[in-house]
Each structure stands twice: as structure tokens, then as C-alpha cells.
Design a protein around this motif. Structure first.
Motif, PDB file in Angstrom:
ATOM      1  N   UNK A 125       0.844  -1.197   0.000  1.00  0.00           N
ATOM      2  CA  UNK A 125       0.000   0.000   0.000  1.00  0.00           C
ATOM      3  C   UNK A 125       0.878   1.245   0.000  1.00  0.00           C
ATOM      4  N   UNK A 126       1.957   1.219   0.767  1.00  0.00           N
ATOM      5  CA  UNK A 126       2.872   2.363   0.817  1.00  0.00           C
ATOM      6  C   UNK A 126       3.490   2.633  -0.551  1.00  0.00           C
ATOM      7  N   UNK A 127       3.807   1.576  -1.270  1.00  0.00           N
ATOM      8  CA  UNK A 127       4.425   1.750  -2.588  1.00  0.00           C
ATOM      9  C   UNK A 127       3.484   2.404  -3.589  1.00  0.00           C
ATOM     10  N   UNK A 128       2.180   2.289  -3.350  1.00  0.00           N
ATOM     11  CA  UNK A 128       1.216   2.955  -4.225  1.00  0.00           C
ATOM     12  C   UNK A 128       1.169   4.461  -3.970  1.00  0.00           C
ATOM     13  N   UNK A 129       1.708   4.904  -2.827  1.00  0.00           N
ATOM     14  CA  UNK A 129       1.731   6.329  -2.533  1.00  0.00           C
ATOM     15  C   UNK A 129       0.917   6.742  -1.334  1.00  0.00           C
ATOM     16  N   UNK A 130       0.625   5.809  -0.428  1.00  0.00           N
ATOM     17  CA  UNK A 130      -0.087   6.153   0.799  1.00  0.00           C
ATOM     18  C   UNK A 130       0.902   6.176   1.954  1.00  0.00           C
ATOM     19  N   UNK A 131       1.092   7.362   2.546  1.00  0.00           N
ATOM     20  CA  UNK A 131       1.989   7.501   3.683  1.00  0.00           C
ATOM     21  C   UNK A 131       1.247   7.331   4.995  1.00  0.00           C
ATOM     22  N   UNK A 132       1.983   6.923   6.028  1.00  0.00           N
ATOM     23  CA  UNK A 132       1.366   6.693   7.339  1.00  0.00           C
ATOM     24  C   UNK A 132       2.278   7.240   8.426  1.00  0.00           C
ATOM     25  N   UNK A 133       1.734   8.107   9.274  1.00  0.00           N
ATOM     26  CA  UNK A 133       2.473   8.673  10.395  1.00  0.00           C
ATOM     27  C   UNK A 133       1.847   8.136  11.673  1.00  0.00           C
ATOM     28  N   UNK A 134       2.462   7.145  12.302  1.00  0.00           N
ATOM     29  CA  UNK A 134       1.861   6.535  13.493  1.00  0.00           C
ATOM     30  C   UNK A 134       1.964   7.429  14.708  1.00  0.00           C
ATOM     31  N   UNK A 135       1.055   7.234  15.624  1.00  0.00           N
ATOM     32  CA  UNK A 135       1.066   8.001  16.866  1.00  0.00           C
ATOM     33  C   UNK A 135       2.344   7.742  17.658  1.00  0.00           C
ATOM     34  N   UNK A 136       2.842   6.496  17.582  1.00  0.00           N
ATOM     35  CA  UNK A 136       4.024   6.129  18.378  1.00  0.00           C
ATOM     36  C   UNK A 136       5.340   6.459  17.674  1.00  0.00           C
ATOM     37  N   UNK A 137       5.286   7.108  16.520  1.00  0.00           N
ATOM     38  CA  UNK A 137       6.418   7.719  15.799  1.00  0.00           C
ATOM     39  C   UNK A 137       7.324   6.709  15.097  1.00  0.00           C
ATOM     40  N   UNK A 138       7.932   5.780  15.820  1.00  0.00           N
ATOM     41  CA  UNK A 138       8.752   4.731  15.213  1.00  0.00           C
ATOM     42  C   UNK A 138       9.890   5.279  14.357  1.00  0.00           C
ATOM     43  N   UNK A 139      10.601   6.231  14.875  1.00  0.00           N
ATOM     44  CA  UNK A 139      11.782   6.722  14.191  1.00  0.00           C
ATOM     45  C   UNK A 139      12.975   5.832  14.515  1.00  0.00           C
ATOM     46  N   UNK A 140      14.073   6.026  13.774  1.00  0.00           N
ATOM     47  CA  UNK A 140      15.297   5.275  14.031  1.00  0.00           C
ATOM     48  C   UNK A 140      16.154   6.091  15.004  1.00  0.00           C
ATOM     49  N   UNK A 141      16.135   5.698  16.256  1.00  0.00           N
ATOM     50  CA  UNK A 141      16.751   6.519  17.298  1.00  0.00           C
ATOM     51  C   UNK A 141      18.267   6.572  17.203  1.00  0.00           C
ATOM     52  N   UNK A 142      18.905   5.576  16.587  1.00  0.00           N
ATOM     53  CA  UNK A 142      20.361   5.581  16.471  1.00  0.00           C
ATOM     54  C   UNK A 142      20.851   6.411  15.291  1.00  0.00           C
ATOM     55  N   UNK A 143      19.920   6.852  14.438  1.00  0.00           N
ATOM     56  CA  UNK A 143      20.292   7.664  13.286  1.00  0.00           C
ATOM     57  C   UNK A 143      20.065   9.140  13.582  1.00  0.00           C
ATOM     58  N   UNK A 144      20.768   9.992  12.854  1.00  0.00           N
ATOM     59  CA  UNK A 144      20.570  11.431  12.999  1.00  0.00           C
ATOM     60  C   UNK A 144      19.269  11.847  12.310  1.00  0.00           C
ATOM     61  N   UNK A 145      18.895  13.096  12.534  1.00  0.00           N
ATOM     62  CA  UNK A 145      17.708  13.644  11.871  1.00  0.00           C
ATOM     63  C   UNK A 145      17.844  13.513  10.358  1.00  0.00           C
ATOM     64  N   UNK A 146      18.996  13.939   9.844  1.00  0.00           N
ATOM     65  CA  UNK A 146      19.209  13.898   8.390  1.00  0.00           C
ATOM     66  C   UNK A 146      19.173  12.464   7.876  1.00  0.00           C
ATOM     67  N   UNK A 147      19.777  11.549   8.610  1.00  0.00           N
ATOM     68  CA  UNK A 147      19.789  10.146   8.177  1.00  0.00           C
ATOM     69  C   UNK A 147      18.381   9.551   8.194  1.00  0.00           C
ATOM     70  N   UNK A 148      17.557   9.919   9.194  1.00  0.00           N
ATOM     71  CA  UNK A 148      16.177   9.456   9.216  1.00  0.00           C
ATOM     72  C   UNK A 148      15.427   9.921   7.975  1.00  0.00           C
ATOM     73  N   UNK A 149      15.665  11.162   7.566  1.00  0.00           N
ATOM     74  CA  UNK A 149      14.999  11.682   6.376  1.00  0.00           C
ATOM     75  C   UNK A 149      15.449  10.925   5.123  1.00  0.00           C
ATOM     76  N   UNK A 150      16.728  10.636   5.035  1.00  0.00           N
ATOM     77  CA  UNK A 150      17.234   9.937   3.860  1.00  0.00           C
ATOM     78  C   UNK A 150      16.678   8.517   3.773  1.00  0.00           C
ATOM     79  N   UNK A 151      16.429   7.898   4.923  1.00  0.00           N
ATOM     80  CA  UNK A 151      15.836   6.557   4.925  1.00  0.00           C
ATOM     81  C   UNK A 151      14.471   6.579   4.242  1.00  0.00           C
ATOM     82  N   UNK A 152      13.730   7.682   4.413  1.00  0.00           N
ATOM     83  CA  UNK A 152      12.392   7.772   3.843  1.00  0.00           C
ATOM     84  C   UNK A 152      12.353   8.224   2.403  1.00  0.00           C
ATOM     85  N   UNK A 153      13.476   8.579   1.811  1.00  0.00           N
ATOM     86  CA  UNK A 153      13.490   9.160   0.462  1.00  0.00           C
ATOM     87  C   UNK A 153      12.972   8.183  -0.589  1.00  0.00           C
ATOM     88  N   UNK A 154      12.094   8.698  -1.440  1.00  0.00           N
ATOM     89  CA  UNK A 154      11.566   7.944  -2.569  1.00  0.00           C
ATOM     90  C   UNK A 154      11.302   8.933  -3.693  1.00  0.00           C
TER      91      UNK A 154
END
Length: 242
Positions: free
Chosen positions: A81-110
Motif C-alpha cells: 500500500x505504501x508503494x502505491x503512494x499512501x503515507x502513514x504517520x503513526x502516533x508512536x512515531x517509530x523513528x530510528x533513534x540511532x540515526x541522525x535527523x538527516x539520516x532518518x529523512x534519507x531513509x524515507x526518500x523515494x
């Protein structure tokens, strides 16, 4: 700011979902048009988050269907579903805590779909979330809850979605962070991105949304403009007051 399209991008019809033997949704009907912001409102436990999770495939529906951009995605795995273009922002966030802000953004790049459409970049997102710009080299584990919420939304936008499910964006956040959340939702709308957000805060919902649904005990009790909801004392008292 773009006006909402007449094209329905996301729709649920008779959507049902359960956790084991506990039925939570009892036939939810929601429609979201391209470029529209819609608030799904209700008290804690009303079924807001479960509705978003059922749409995203995180909770398998046990009745009804979900249509996204004209395709029946009921029961699909979340990554499809995500690959079709539906994004999801969960309440519990689920970020990568060991990565920097910039690295977290790059992980999401498409890559952005559609010719001529400017893709989201860290620089564009830093303009919306100046706090993130100031800490782009900081590990996410050292961020406050509100900052992590901003990062989660920004990371989702790096995937260049056509629509976004946003779960409780203002809950428990400082007023200045809530204002940035509102700016982010309005920026998505300006880009033609449809947003379905679950929310308890009527003030926040009124500031960003075109229409609202009110859910109680897994059933939609109200559908209309957010402005009409603000004026409807009976509905607010019955289903939104604590």
C-alpha cells in the motif's frame, strides 16, 4: 492553496476490524478527495487509530473494503500500500533513534511520481520544521517527543506520498510544536496531498481540515464540514466532550 479535487483518492466502505475476538470497527464509511484534509474525530478508544491501521493494512479488515486511487487494497500488506503512494504517520512515531535527523529523512526518500512535480527534500522540510534544521546532525534519541513527531512527518513526506494518514498529530505537544504541525498539514494540502488525520483537538482540526467525521464505538456518527461540527453543540457534547 489548492482547492480539493473532485476525485476520490481514498475510500472505505463498510470497513470492519477486530483485535482477536474484540470487534472494534462496525462498518466505517469514509471518503477522502485528492488535495483534501479530513479529520476523523472521537474520544480515546472510539476507533480512530484502528481505522487508520485497517486502511494501511496494519490491522487486517474482517469486513468491507478499502480503495486507494481506484484499486481495491483490502487486506494488502502495508509495504504494498505504501508503494502505491499512501503515507502513514503513526502516533508512536517509530523513528530510528540511532540515526541522525538527516539520516532518518534519507531513509524515507523515494522518487516523486509524476512529471514536473518537485520532490520533497530535507531543505524543503527544514523550511516547514525549522527545529529540525537546527538539529539535523543530532541523533533522534536525543530529541523531545514533539521533535520526534515532526521528524516522523518529515520522513513520511520524503517518500513523496499522494495521501497521508496522520494519527493524533497534536496529542501531548507544546503549543509552538502544534503550530508547526498545522503548518505541515497545510503545506501538504498546498502540494495537493490528501490528508486523513485522527484527532481529538477540535481547535487543531478546525485550523487545517475541510471536513470531519466523528466516530464513536467503531461507528461513524457525524459527517460534514468542520465548521458545521464546531457549531453543532449536540454532536460535540455527545461524542467529543470528555
Amino acid at each position: 492553496m489548492r482547492a480539493p479535487s473532485s476525485t476520490t483518492i481514498l475510500e472505505t466502505a463498510g470497513l470492519k476490524a477486530a483485535y482477536g475476538h474484540a470487534q472494534v470497527l462496525f462498518g466505517v464509511d469514509i471518503a477522502l478527495k485528492a488535495g483534501e484534509v479530513v479529520a476523523l474525530m472521537g474520544r480515546n478508544g472510539a476507533g480512530k487509530s484502528t481505522t487508520l491501521k485497517a486502511i494501511m493494512g496494519l490491522v487486517p479488515p474482517n469486513g468491507g473494503n478499502v480503495t486507494f486511487e481506484g484499486r481495491d487494497v483490502t487486506g494488502w500488506q502495508s509495504y504494498r500500500i505504501a508503494r502505491l503512494g499512501l503515507g502513514y504517520v503513526p502516533e508512536e512515531r517509530r523513528i530510528f533513534t540511532d540515526l541522525t535527523v538527516y539520516e532518518n529523512l534519507e531513509v524515507g526518500r523515494k522518487a516523486a511520481a509524476g512529471a514536473g512535480k518537485e520532490p520533497w527534500s530535507p531543505e524543503r522540510l527544514f523550511a516547514i520544521f525549522p527545529n529540525l534544521a537546527e538539529m539535523k546532525g543530532r541523533r533522534a534519541s536525543a530529541m523531545s517527543g514533539g521533535e520526534q513527531q515532526m521528524l516522523t512527518i518529515a520522513r513520511t513526506l520524503m517518500g513523496n506520498p499522494h495521501a497521508v494518514l496522520l494519527d493524533e498529530p497534536s496529542e501531548g505537544l507544546a503549543p509552538v510544536i502544534v503550530e508547526q504541525m498545522a503548518d505541515a498539514v497545510l503545506a501538504m494540502k498546498a502540494e495537493g496531498i490528501a490528508v486523513l488525520l485522527s484527532e481529538q483537538n477540535l481547535y487543531f482540526a478546525s485550523a487545517v481540515s475541510d471536513r470531519a467525521y466523528v466516530i464513536e464505538k467503531g461507528t461513524i456518527r457525524y459527517e460534514g464540514t468542520t465548521q458545521d461540527l464546531e457549531a453543532n453543540d449536540e454532536i460535540r457534547e455527545a461524542y467529543l466532550s470528555v
